[in-house]
Motif scaffolding. Structure first.
Motif, short mmCIF file in Angstrom:
data_model
loop_
_atom_site.label_atom_id
_atom_site.label_comp_id
_atom_site.label_asym_id
_atom_site.label_seq_id
_atom_site.Cartn_x
_atom_site.Cartn_y
_atom_site.Cartn_z
N TRP A 164 1.60 10.85 4.32
CA TRP A 164 0.47 10.11 4.80
C TRP A 164 0.85 9.47 6.33
CZ3 TRP A 164 -4.24 10.61 3.10
CH2 TRP A 164 -4.35 10.73 1.83
N LEU A 211 0.95 -1.17 -0.21
CA LEU A 211 0.19 0.08 0.08
C LEU A 211 0.82 1.25 -0.04
CD1 LEU A 211 -2.74 -1.20 2.47
CD2 LEU A 211 -3.26 -0.54 0.17
N GLN A 212 1.85 1.45 0.62
CA GLN A 212 2.67 2.35 1.06
C GLN A 212 3.47 2.69 -0.45
OE1 GLN A 212 4.70 1.54 4.65
NE2 GLN A 212 3.72 3.01 5.53
N TYR A 251 -5.44 7.34 5.62
CA TYR A 251 -5.94 6.31 4.66
C TYR A 251 -6.40 5.26 5.03
CZ TYR A 251 -1.86 4.68 2.34
OH TYR A 251 -0.82 3.80 2.21
N PRO A 268 -0.88 3.49 6.97
CA PRO A 268 -1.96 2.94 6.42
C PRO A 268 -2.70 2.26 7.52
CG PRO A 268 -0.47 1.87 5.30
CD PRO A 268 0.17 2.96 6.15
N GLY A 301 0.79 13.39 0.27
CA GLY A 301 1.59 12.21 -0.29
C GLY A 301 3.14 12.34 -0.62
N LEU A 312 -5.16 -3.06 -4.94
CA LEU A 312 -4.71 -2.17 -3.63
C LEU A 312 -5.87 -1.01 -3.78
CD1 LEU A 312 -0.87 -1.72 -4.55
CD2 LEU A 312 -1.90 -3.45 -3.06
N GLU A 334 1.00 4.14 -2.62
CA GLU A 334 -0.08 5.00 -2.03
C GLU A 334 0.05 6.49 -3.01
OE1 GLU A 334 1.00 5.58 1.92
OE2 GLU A 334 2.78 6.94 1.27
N HIS A 388 3.81 6.47 -7.54
CA HIS A 388 2.80 7.15 -6.94
C HIS A 388 1.90 7.81 -7.82
CE1 HIS A 388 4.65 6.31 -3.07
NE2 HIS A 388 6.01 6.76 -3.54
N GLY A 417 -6.77 1.04 4.09
CA GLY A 417 -6.43 0.09 2.78
C GLY A 417 -6.94 -1.20 2.86
N TYR A 457 -7.58 2.05 -1.79
CA TYR A 457 -7.35 3.12 -0.74
C TYR A 457 -8.60 3.78 -0.58
CZ TYR A 457 -2.45 2.21 -2.32
OH TYR A 457 -1.41 1.71 -2.76
#
Length: 613
Positions: A330, A10-11, A159, A333, A323, A172, A14, A244, A161, A174
């Motif tokens: 962020w 996720l990161q 966020y 998550p 971001g 994925l 993101e 991203h 996830g 978000y």
């Protein structure tokens, strides 16, 4: 995979969220929001009743709540009403801020972007808004002040996830939670409501080395669904910083866009779709008659529907951003897969229940549910939500190609055998029919054989047609090279039927005057019609025609379309003149047509006769 690996994924991808100037609400954690909210219930025919007061409500309470009654609505209430002193103080502070830094100002009035009919429908919509349930006017201000207090204590942006593995795809997901949607009060949009859940998906896959590679992204949006939501990872429309994806967020509405700009959103009214269909046909005919393809080629004009309510979504990206590489980062998550109890068990609304019959001013439900308590498509079928249920993951395309070739070849072989068998049966039936067709005592059998032969012949034609199609498909598939072929952008965008294109920045003649005219034109027209009815009723017809022509001419002048107006008037006058001539000389025209037909027949027959000699 472990939760740690899911968090890393996720990161890695993101998104970067870029907001419009003067955006007041940003993705935040639901724990603080719930603690600042109270929990209410609205039962049929009873006034709303508070269950848990603000400050006492925790996120865990929502997970253990027992919601009973099919028509009972549970909802949170985030903002409380302000008194006059608080409102006056806020307005004074806003005025000082505006003097120092300026305020949000659209580049062009939304009503100046559309025609009279859309403005008339918009007027009706505004009147209906006064009658239906809506969020109180000071609710946005109260929510804004409360959110500023929350940010002062905990300036983090959150966020939620999910990582879903489905038939070769890694999705994925978000989810962004905004405490308030102030599209109407902050950016002249369609609605306001407490709470706002928005989301985007990144679709990835594992290559042959086991590395995760991105393939598609899909952004939730007002007017789009299915295939129109997604773009390929290498599509130039998708902006990225490293790995991203960049999301341009609509001001107040928090809808997501691939490109910065101002987007004309049109709420279509189903009751008027019949007229819209014939208006489009008339425009198409007009462009063909005048051989003017400019209007048809222009995407903005093609997309406008006159029987709709115009609103503008300002996704300009010139404000705050969150971001990678932005002014804010962020927070780690929060993974909601498997879903916690507050996601699974609470089907109520996440903000004020305005009892709006159109639901536009009611708060949404959580990430898992729609307002009516059903599960969101994006939650239970993230592939189908973006139209990816029919798209093969890249690493499986080679195997799919070989499989489809084999299946098609087997099908062609089976069809060929069936066609040969049917052909032999038709031969046998035809031979029998030839032998017995002159036998008087076998005529019933002749009739039956003819019927069977006709049916078999029809089946044979269908199978041969099917065989031709299957052979063409096999030929097309055999030409595909999924291994070494360079990306074909036309194919990667072929699924898009309605693209997310911002409006072109066109100038109007006497821009400010044109915007004022757009704002007052419908009201002036209504007043003028009333005055005609009162003071000039004997000449009402002439007055209405004159008024219509005057308003159309003014509008065309502002929009630099006087040439088009002249062409329209010329065509209408020509058609009208033709109709007058037809009515006036109807029988002469009929008789002339008959005489011409007779002369043509004589000439045609004589030409055929003399050509034989």
């Amino acid at each position: 995979m472990s939760e740690h690996e899911d968090v890393s994924l996720l990161q890695r991808f993101e998104p970067i969220l870029k907001f419009s100037r003067d955006e007041q609400f940003f993705p935040y954690n639901v724990d603080d929001y719930v603690n600042k909210s109270s929990l209410w219930v609205k039962e049929p025919k009873l006034p709303p009743r508070e269950i848990i007061a603000a400050g006492e409500l925790e996120l865990e309470h929502l997970g253990h709540l027992k919601l009973e009654g099919a028509r009972t609505v549970h909802y949170l209430q985030f903002s409380s009403l302000m008194n006059l002193a608080e409102m006056a103080e806020y307005r004074l502070n806003e005025l000082r801020k505006t003097i120092k830094t300026g305020k949000f100002n659209p580049s062009r009035s939304r009503l100046a972007r559309v025609g009279y009919l859309a403005r008339l429908v918009d007027t009706a919509f505004s009147l209906v808004l006064l009658l239906r349930g809506r969020v109180p006017g000071d609710s946005a201000v109260a929510a804004m002040l409360t959110f500023k207090e929350m940010l002062a204590k905990n300036r983090s942006f959150q966020y939620y996830g999910r990582v879903i593995r489905d038939n070769g795809w890694i999705v994925l997901q978000y989810w962004f939670f905004y405490p308030y949607n102030n599209w109407r009060t902050g950016f002249y949009g369609a609605n306001d409501h407490e709470a706002d859940w928005e989301m985007i998906n990144v679709y990835a896959y594992e290559d042959q080395q086991g590395d995760v590679q991105p393939a598609w992204v899909a952004y939730a949006n007002h007017n789009f669904s299915g295939d129109d939501l997604r773009r390929h990872w290498i599509d130039p429309e998708l902006q990225k910083v490293g790995e991203h994806p960049v999301v341009f967020v609509g001001g107040g509405s928090h809808a997501s866009y691939f490109t910065e700009g101002e987007y004309l959103m049109e709420l279509s009214l189903p009751i008027l779709s019949f007229f819209s269909k014939y208006k489009n046909r008339l425009n198409h005919l007009f462009s063909r008659v005048t051989q003017n393809n400019q209007t048809r080629a222009n995407d903005e004009e093609k997309s406008q529907r006159i029987f709709s309510i115009p609103f503008v979504d300002y996704a300009t990206g010139d404000g705050f951003s969150i971001g990678f590489g932005c002014e804010a980062s962020w927070a780690p998550p929060v993974v909601i897969d498997p879903p916690p109890e507050w996601v699974t068990n609470y089907r109520g609304l996440w903000g004020f229940y305005a009892q709006d019959p159109f639901s536009g001013e009611d708060a949404p439900a959580g990430p898992r549910y729609n307002r009516d308590g059903t599960v969101r498509l994006a939650w239970f079928d993230p592939l189908g939500w973006a139209g990816l249920e029919k798209v093969v993951p890249p690493f499986e395309q080679g195997a799919m190609l070989a499989s489809r070739k084999a299946d098609l070849q087997n099908g062609i072989n089976d069809l060929t055998r069936e066609i040969d068998e049917l052909q032999r049966r038709c031969y046998a039936l035809g031979f029998d029919l030839m032998v017995i067709q002159d036998s008087s005592h076998l005529q019933p059998e002749v009739v039956e054989l003819n019927r069977i032969l006709a049916s078999e012949r029809e089946t044979l034609a269908k199978k041969r047609r099917r065989l031709t199609v299957e052979q063409a498909k096999l030929e097309a598939i055999s030409e595909i090279d999924v291994e070494d072929a360079p990306p074909n952008m036309a194919l990667l965008r072929a699924h898009i039927k309605h693209s997310h294109k911002p409006q072109e920045k066109r100038s109007l003649r006497f821009n400010r005057v044109a915007e004022i005219w757009a704002a007052v034109s419908i009201g002036l027209m209504i007043i003028a019609v009333v005055l005609l009815v009162i003071f000039a009723r004997p000449f009402l017809g002439y007055g209405l025609v004159g008024l219509l022509l005057l308003m159309i001419t003014i509008e065309a002048a502002f929009k630099r379309q006087l040439a088009n107006l002249v062409r329209w008037i010329a065509i209408i006058l020509a058609v009208f003149s033709l109709m007058v001539l037809v009515v006036q000389f109807f029988w002469y025209i009929i008789l002339a047509g008959v005489v011409i037909t007779g002369v043509y027949m004589i000439i045609s027959n004589l030409r055929e006769l003399f050509s034989r000699r």
